[in-house]
Design a protein around this motif. Structure first.
Motif, short mmCIF file in Angstrom:
data_model
loop_
_atom_site.label_atom_id
_atom_site.label_comp_id
_atom_site.label_asym_id
_atom_site.label_seq_id
_atom_site.Cartn_x
_atom_site.Cartn_y
_atom_site.Cartn_z
N THR A 88 0.88 -1.17 0.00
CA THR A 88 0.00 0.00 0.00
C THR A 88 0.92 1.22 0.00
O THR A 88 2.13 1.07 0.14
CB THR A 88 -0.96 0.06 1.21
OG1 THR A 88 -0.26 0.63 2.32
CG2 THR A 88 -1.51 -1.30 1.59
N TYR A 146 3.46 -2.31 3.73
CA TYR A 146 2.89 -3.55 3.16
C TYR A 146 1.83 -4.08 4.12
O TYR A 146 1.99 -4.04 5.34
CB TYR A 146 3.98 -4.60 2.91
CG TYR A 146 4.63 -4.43 1.55
CD1 TYR A 146 5.49 -3.35 1.31
CD2 TYR A 146 4.36 -5.30 0.49
CE1 TYR A 146 6.07 -3.16 0.05
CE2 TYR A 146 4.93 -5.12 -0.77
CZ TYR A 146 5.78 -4.05 -0.99
OH TYR A 146 6.33 -3.86 -2.23
N THR A 206 -7.63 6.58 7.57
CA THR A 206 -8.61 5.57 8.01
C THR A 206 -9.67 6.27 8.84
O THR A 206 -9.34 7.07 9.72
CB THR A 206 -7.90 4.49 8.86
OG1 THR A 206 -6.97 3.81 8.02
CG2 THR A 206 -8.88 3.50 9.44
N THR A 262 -17.51 0.20 16.47
CA THR A 262 -17.13 0.87 15.23
C THR A 262 -16.27 -0.05 14.37
O THR A 262 -15.69 -1.00 14.87
CB THR A 262 -16.29 2.13 15.53
OG1 THR A 262 -15.17 1.73 16.33
CG2 THR A 262 -17.10 3.17 16.28
N ALA A 280 -13.13 0.31 11.34
CA ALA A 280 -12.18 1.23 10.70
C ALA A 280 -12.06 0.86 9.23
O ALA A 280 -11.88 -0.31 8.89
CB ALA A 280 -10.82 1.10 11.39
N GLU A 339 2.14 4.17 8.76
CA GLU A 339 0.76 3.76 8.55
C GLU A 339 -0.20 4.95 8.44
O GLU A 339 0.15 6.09 8.77
CB GLU A 339 0.30 2.85 9.70
CG GLU A 339 1.11 1.58 9.87
CD GLU A 339 2.33 1.76 10.74
OE1 GLU A 339 2.73 2.92 10.98
OE2 GLU A 339 2.88 0.74 11.18
N VAL A 342 -5.45 7.39 11.76
CA VAL A 342 -6.76 6.83 12.16
C VAL A 342 -7.58 7.92 12.83
O VAL A 342 -7.15 8.52 13.83
CB VAL A 342 -6.59 5.61 13.11
CG1 VAL A 342 -7.95 5.08 13.54
CG2 VAL A 342 -5.77 4.51 12.44
O1 TXA Z 1 -1.62 2.19 6.76
C1 TXA Z 1 -2.26 1.35 7.40
O2 TXA Z 1 -3.24 1.65 8.09
C2 TXA Z 1 -1.79 -0.12 7.29
C3 TXA Z 1 -1.99 -0.57 5.84
C4 TXA Z 1 -1.71 -2.03 5.66
O3 TXA Z 1 -3.26 -0.23 5.39
N1 TXA Z 1 -2.52 -0.95 8.21
C5 TXA Z 1 -2.30 -0.90 9.52
O4 TXA Z 1 -3.02 -1.82 10.24
O5 TXA Z 1 -1.52 -0.14 10.05
P1 TXA Z 1 -2.67 -2.19 11.75
O6 TXA Z 1 -3.56 -3.31 12.10
O7 TXA Z 1 -1.21 -2.41 11.89
O8 TXA Z 1 -3.14 -0.92 12.55
C6 TXA Z 1 -4.52 -0.60 12.60
C7 TXA Z 1 -4.83 0.11 13.86
C8 TXA Z 1 -4.79 -0.87 15.01
O9 TXA Z 1 -3.77 -0.55 15.92
C9 TXA Z 1 -6.16 -0.77 15.65
O10 TXA Z 1 -6.06 -0.64 17.05
C10 TXA Z 1 -6.80 0.46 15.02
O11 TXA Z 1 -6.17 0.65 13.79
N2 TXA Z 1 -8.22 0.18 14.83
C11 TXA Z 1 -8.79 -0.70 13.99
N3 TXA Z 1 -10.13 -0.72 14.16
C12 TXA Z 1 -10.40 0.18 15.11
C13 TXA Z 1 -11.62 0.62 15.75
N4 TXA Z 1 -12.79 0.13 15.41
N5 TXA Z 1 -11.52 1.56 16.71
C14 TXA Z 1 -10.31 2.08 17.05
N6 TXA Z 1 -9.15 1.71 16.50
C15 TXA Z 1 -9.19 0.76 15.55
#
Ligand code: TXA
Ligand code: MG
Length: 401
Positions: A51, A55, A119, A139, A141, A202, A205
């Motif tokens: 991405t 990755y 995000t 929620t 994301a 990343e 969010v």
């Molecule tokens: O850039 C990115 O966002 C990358 C690429 C692959 O898209 N993905 C990424 O995913 O960083 P990850 O899983 O390493 O981090 C996502 C974060 C997690 O730490 C999680 O706590 C938060 O987003 N997250 C996901 N769903 C959530 C929700 N419903 N409420 C609050 N935080 C959430």
């Protein structure tokens, strides 16, 4: 023996999206790679793909069995929710509750930053989205990546993909296909190689679901707070409603529930740490009671405190190429220095792009310790410092005479 992992090259320049989100892929090799990856995903096996941020390790989001393999492959704790990736507004709509309408803030953010490293949290339709994705949160994301290979993979698979970063839990996120190979070889079937990631950290969010209408930044990332503010200030200038405030978690607000749950990225679990110790080198605002050291006094301490071979201490440096601190440190010629090219102090976007690559590369070079210099927490610097503070086991304040 674990099965070998296939690395399939993809040419981003051969992928084009039309204004109505249809994809055309002119390179036969890239098309074949995307079809192979889509077939693997439909067999409920995870696939690593590039991405624009880092990755990702993707699986079909609406299938709980597929999503569970992301957790087992990464060793990810089950209470850490995943981001769902879409390739079009139409696909976003299929994930949202029927009666839900986007707020004016979300309309503006999507218009300006999608596809891209942003995000957004949305209300979750629990009949549609498996609990394993949201870890029981109310929620979900969602983001639309701008990397042509990522977006094409979602489009060709014709399904939203859940994807965390494609690394073993706790490690720095991969920004090149080679990083994924080094970490997950034999554990996954396919890695799509789309070259180095441009952003390198990343996505940002954002939670804009609170009744006060304010925008809460849960994780700083590829879209800066300054970018978000500019878009909202311009977008709301003619509106009757007040401009939403932008609140950065831990800087502008705290939330006990967020601190306890793993939903604010990286609060609960170890993150971004290579297997060698990392020290954050600070020159600003030493806290009361902490006496900053001179560079030479610091190095004498380092030689005593870091285990190393009797003849040489090997030190990795992630410091801007015009850093005064670095110049001062490397004048000690008894240490073997490993400098990783890091951009200038005035180029935080380049530092962001190279941070994880630097941590992973220096770790592989076998250094005994990595020193990372702090950057100013503005623009990309906010996300850089968020990651560095989590990667570093210790901080050291330095004063340069
Ligand atoms: O850039 C990115 O966002 C990358 C690429 C692959 O898209 N993905 C990424 O995913 O960083 P990850 O899983 O390493 O981090 C996502 C974060 C997690 O730490 C999680 O706590 C938060 O987003 N997250 C996901 N769903 C959530 C929700 N419903 N409420 C609050 N935080 C959430
Ligand atoms: Mg991650």
């Amino acid at each position: 023996m674990a099965a070998a992992t296939q690395v399939l090259a993809c040419d981003s320049a051969s992928i084009v999206f039309s204004s109505d989100d249809q994809v055309a892929i002119s390179s036969p090799e890239t098309l074949a790679a995307l079809h192979a990856a889509a077939a693997c995903l439909k067999d409920l096996l995870p696939v690593a793909f590039p991405t624009e941020t880092v990755y990702g390790l993707g699986a079909i989001a609406l299938n709980a069995t597929a999503a569970s393999k992301i957790f087992s492959t990464k060793g990810r704790p089950a209470d850490n929710p995943l981001i769902v990736h879409v390739s079009s507004r139409r696909m976003l709509q299929t994930l949202l509750p029927q009666n839900y309408a986007l707020s004016p803030s979300y309309e503006l953010l999507i218009e300006h930053f999608w596809p891209g490293p942003l995000t957004l949290l949305f209300p979750c339709d629990h009949c549609l989205i498996p609990d394993i994705i949201t870890a029981g949160q109310p929620t979900v994301a969602i983001r639309m990546p701008s990397h042509p290979v990522a977006r094409a993979l979602i489009s060709v698979t014709d399904a939203p993909l859940a994807a965390p970063s494609a690394n073993s839990s706790g490690k720095p996120s991969p920004t090149r296909a080679e990083h994924v190979v080094n970490d997950l070889n034999g554990k996954i079937t396919i890695i799509l190689d789309g070259g180095p990631c441009e952003v390198g950290l990343e996505s940002t969010v954002v939670d804009g679901l609170h009744e006060d209408g304010n925008i809460r930044i849960l994780r700083p990332g590829g879209i800066t707070v300054e970018d978000i503010k500019r878009v909202l200030v311009n977008g709301f200038s003619d509106a009757d409603t007040p401009i939403p405030q932008i609140l950065v978690h831990r800087r502008d607000f705290s939330d006990d529930a967020l601190e306890q749950a793993p939903t604010t990225p990286g609060m609960k679990y170890r993150h971004y740490s290579p297997s060698v110790p990392v020290t954050l080198m600070r020159m600003s605002n030493a806290p009361p009671g902490i006496e900053p050291l001179s560079p030479s006094a610091f190095l004498e301490d380092l030689k005593l405190s870091i285990p190393h071979s009797p003849d040489t201490l090997r030190v990795g440096l992630l410091m801007p190429s015009d850093s005064i601190l670095m110049k001062s440190l490397i004048s000690d010629t008894t240490i073997q220095w490993h400098e990783f090219p890091f951009g200038l102090v005035s180029e935080p976007a380049i530092i962001a792009r190279r941070l994880f690559d630097g941590l992973l590369t220096l770790e592989r070079e076998g250094v005994d310790v990595i020193l990372v210099e702090e950057v100013s927490e503005e623009n990309e610097g906010l996300a850089i410092m968020n990651r560095v503070k989590k990667a570093a086991g210790s901080s050291q304040w330095i004063t340069i005479p």
